[in-house]
Design an enzyme around this catalytic site. Structure first.
Site, PDB file in Angstrom:
ATOM      1  N   ILE A 103       0.822  -1.287  -0.056  1.00 53.13           N
ATOM      2  CA  ILE A 103       0.037  -0.139  -0.095  1.00 53.13           C
ATOM      3  C   ILE A 103       0.805   1.121  -0.113  1.00 53.13           C
ATOM      4  O   ILE A 103       0.350   2.417   0.089  1.00 53.13           O
ATOM      5  CB  ILE A 103      -0.805   0.050   1.121  1.00 53.13           C
ATOM      6  CG1 ILE A 103      -0.364  -0.075   2.554  1.00 53.13           C
ATOM      7  CG2 ILE A 103      -1.998  -0.820   1.198  1.00 53.13           C
ATOM      8  CD1 ILE A 103      -1.021   0.237   3.885  1.00 53.13           C
ATOM      9  N   HIS A 104       2.277   1.104   0.121  1.00 58.63           N
ATOM     10  CA  HIS A 104       2.989   2.546  -0.034  1.00 58.63           C
ATOM     11  C   HIS A 104       4.280   1.836  -0.956  1.00 58.63           C
ATOM     12  O   HIS A 104       4.751   0.803  -0.824  1.00 58.63           O
ATOM     13  CB  HIS A 104       3.484   2.668   1.471  1.00 58.63           C
ATOM     14  CG  HIS A 104       4.026   3.752   1.584  1.00 58.63           C
ATOM     15  ND1 HIS A 104       5.570   3.964   1.354  1.00 58.63           N
ATOM     16  CD2 HIS A 104       3.651   5.067   1.874  1.00 58.63           C
ATOM     17  CE1 HIS A 104       5.667   5.515   1.723  1.00 58.63           C
ATOM     18  NE2 HIS A 104       4.919   6.204   1.897  1.00 58.63           N
ATOM     19  N   ASP A 163      11.905 -35.320 -10.613  1.00 63.08           N
ATOM     20  CA  ASP A 163      10.937 -35.894 -11.307  1.00 63.08           C
ATOM     21  C   ASP A 163       9.911 -34.805 -11.754  1.00 63.08           C
ATOM     22  O   ASP A 163      10.261 -33.800 -11.873  1.00 63.08           O
ATOM     23  CB  ASP A 163      10.156 -36.959 -10.675  1.00 63.08           C
ATOM     24  CG  ASP A 163       9.526 -36.506  -9.274  1.00 63.08           C
ATOM     25  OD1 ASP A 163       9.602 -35.111  -8.947  1.00 63.08           O
ATOM     26  OD2 ASP A 163       8.865 -37.193  -8.091  1.00 63.08           O
TER      27      ASP A 163
END
Length: 125
Positions: free
Chosen positions: A57-58, A105
């Site tokens: 958010i920043h 694998d």
């Protein structure tokens, strides 16, 4: 809470559902954008849970999130060699090979292929 323990089940389910459908699992926001040490701890925990990224958010959070969710040079090296060796082995009709003492694998090959793809997209290869 700060530890987000009450969210553990929901976060685990999100990772499993995303992986089952071949989607990226993006972890929740660390809302205290000034707490970069806490963000680092959350990123490390989220990556261990299987998240492939984290919401930010920043702008101050971006570098930490990118660094901690990007494959490490060691992971990239192993994954690259595992992909190459498995493809060579598969071309000979065999279903597995060994790289650095690890059996490679189909599931490990798919994991390694994703690491190589992420590293390539991030400009690390």
């Amino acid at each position: 809470t700060e530890s987000a323990t009450e969210m553990l089940y929901a976060r685990s389910q999100l990772v499993m559902a995303a992986k089952a459908f071949g989607l990226q699992a993006i972890d929740m926001v660390h809302i205290n954008f000034r707490d970069l040490d806490g963000l680092k701890v959350e990123c490390e925990g989220g990556r261990q849970m299987g998240f492939t990224g984290k919401q930010g958010i920043h702008p101050a959070q971006i570098d930490i999130i990118n660094e901690l969710f990007a494959p490490s040079p060691t992971e990239i090296d192993f994954a690259s060699r595992a992909v190459q060796e498995y493809e060579t082995t598969a071309a000979k009709g065999k279903g597995a090979c060994v790289v650095d003492g690890v059996v490679v694998d189909m599931p490990v090959y798919k994991w390694a292929k994703k690491i190589v793809e992420r590293a390539t997209k991030a400009g690390m290869l």
